[in-house]
Design a protein around this motif. Structure first.
Motif, mmCIF file in Angstrom:
data_model
loop_
_atom_site.group_PDB
_atom_site.id
_atom_site.type_symbol
_atom_site.label_atom_id
_atom_site.label_comp_id
_atom_site.label_asym_id
_atom_site.label_seq_id
_atom_site.Cartn_x
_atom_site.Cartn_y
_atom_site.Cartn_z
ATOM 1 N N ARG A 89 -9.157 -1.384 -1.525
ATOM 2 C CA ARG A 89 -9.125 -2.838 -1.675
ATOM 3 C C ARG A 89 -7.886 -3.446 -1.046
ATOM 4 N NH1 ARG A 89 -12.340 -5.722 -4.909
ATOM 5 N NH2 ARG A 89 -11.641 -7.175 -3.325
ATOM 6 N N ARG A 93 -5.014 -5.900 -2.446
ATOM 7 C CA ARG A 93 -3.963 -5.046 -2.989
ATOM 8 C C ARG A 93 -3.137 -4.498 -1.834
ATOM 9 N NH1 ARG A 93 -6.489 -0.581 -6.396
ATOM 10 N NH2 ARG A 93 -4.435 -0.362 -7.291
ATOM 11 N N HIS A 107 -4.156 -11.670 -0.907
ATOM 12 C CA HIS A 107 -3.017 -11.021 -1.559
ATOM 13 C C HIS A 107 -2.160 -12.048 -2.290
ATOM 14 C CE1 HIS A 107 -3.867 -8.152 1.753
ATOM 15 N NE2 HIS A 107 -3.625 -7.255 0.801
ATOM 16 N N GLN A 110 -3.195 -13.345 -5.746
ATOM 17 C CA GLN A 110 -3.350 -12.397 -6.853
ATOM 18 C C GLN A 110 -2.361 -12.712 -7.976
ATOM 19 O OE1 GLN A 110 -5.753 -9.889 -7.247
ATOM 20 N NE2 GLN A 110 -6.546 -11.159 -5.575
ATOM 21 N N ASP A 157 -0.315 -3.733 -11.476
ATOM 22 C CA ASP A 157 -1.444 -3.023 -10.869
ATOM 23 C C ASP A 157 -1.840 -3.633 -9.531
ATOM 24 O OD1 ASP A 157 -3.251 -0.886 -10.869
ATOM 25 O OD2 ASP A 157 -4.862 -2.167 -11.631
ATOM 26 N N PHE A 158 -0.847 -4.012 -8.767
ATOM 27 C CA PHE A 158 -1.089 -4.662 -7.473
ATOM 28 C C PHE A 158 -0.966 -3.682 -6.312
ATOM 29 C CE2 PHE A 158 0.268 -7.421 -3.906
ATOM 30 C CZ PHE A 158 -0.829 -8.250 -3.869
ATOM 31 N N ILE A 160 -1.318 0.282 -4.680
ATOM 32 C CA ILE A 160 -2.188 1.455 -4.814
ATOM 33 C C ILE A 160 -1.405 2.692 -5.228
ATOM 34 C CG2 ILE A 160 -3.671 3.044 -3.534
ATOM 35 C CD1 ILE A 160 -4.555 0.570 -1.889
#
Length: 163
Positions: A89, A93, A107, A110, A157-158, A160
């Motif tokens: 994603r 992300r 991005h 978010q 949680d942005f 990976i």
């Protein structure tokens, strides 16, 4: 796509990078990209796929390679890059935090700590955020700020690569 600029082969690496970024942004209008500086003998053309470790997020760059935690981060992305394409994603992300990050509105919109990533960057005065095209934004993060930003975005949680 991976591009390597040999700092010893051009008179002004910064100017070459600026021209390349302009060309890439206006022609391709990427929604995500990364940029980092490393010695060529650490293999930058394989690092972008998570195949090796490097010292991309430390100020003390030495000949001896990556410390263990950087190797772990590289291997963590490798598993995601190679096996879980649908889970990346990268349109909303980030792989990790780098010296140069190409981002999109996806991005920047978010949620991060009760605000958007764009507002978080601007309020915290983290690096420099610059719109290159209607689609592509450039976010430069100083090396000294990478680890604290990484922690904040990891908690949200942005990114990976966890760690």
């Amino acid at each position: 796509m991976s591009i390597h600029i040999d700092e010893f082969a051009v008179d002004d690496p910064g100017a070459v990078l600026a021209k390349l970024l302009d060309l890439i942004a206006t022609t391709l209008q990427p929604i995500y990209g990364i940029g980092y500086s490393m010695p060529y003998y650490w293999g930058p053309n394989t690092f972008d796929q998570g195949l090796i470790a490097s010292r991309y997020a430390t100020e003390d760059r030495t000949f001896y390679g990556a410390p263990p935690e950087i190797g772990r981060r590289s291997r963590a992305f490798s598993r995601t890059f190679l096996a879980n394409a649908s889970e990346r994603r990268l349109d909303v992300r980030m792989r990790d935090i780098f010296e140069l990050n190409l981002l999109s509105e996806g991005h920047l919109a978010q949620p991060i700590n009760g605000t958007t990533l764009k507002d978080f960057i601007q309020r915290q005065r983290i690096g420099r955020l610059n719109q290159l095209t209607p689609v592509t934004w450039q976010w430069n993060v100083p090396l000294a700020d990478i680890e604290p930003v990484r922690r904040a975005l990891n908690d949200a949680d942005f990114i990976i690569v966890k760690g």
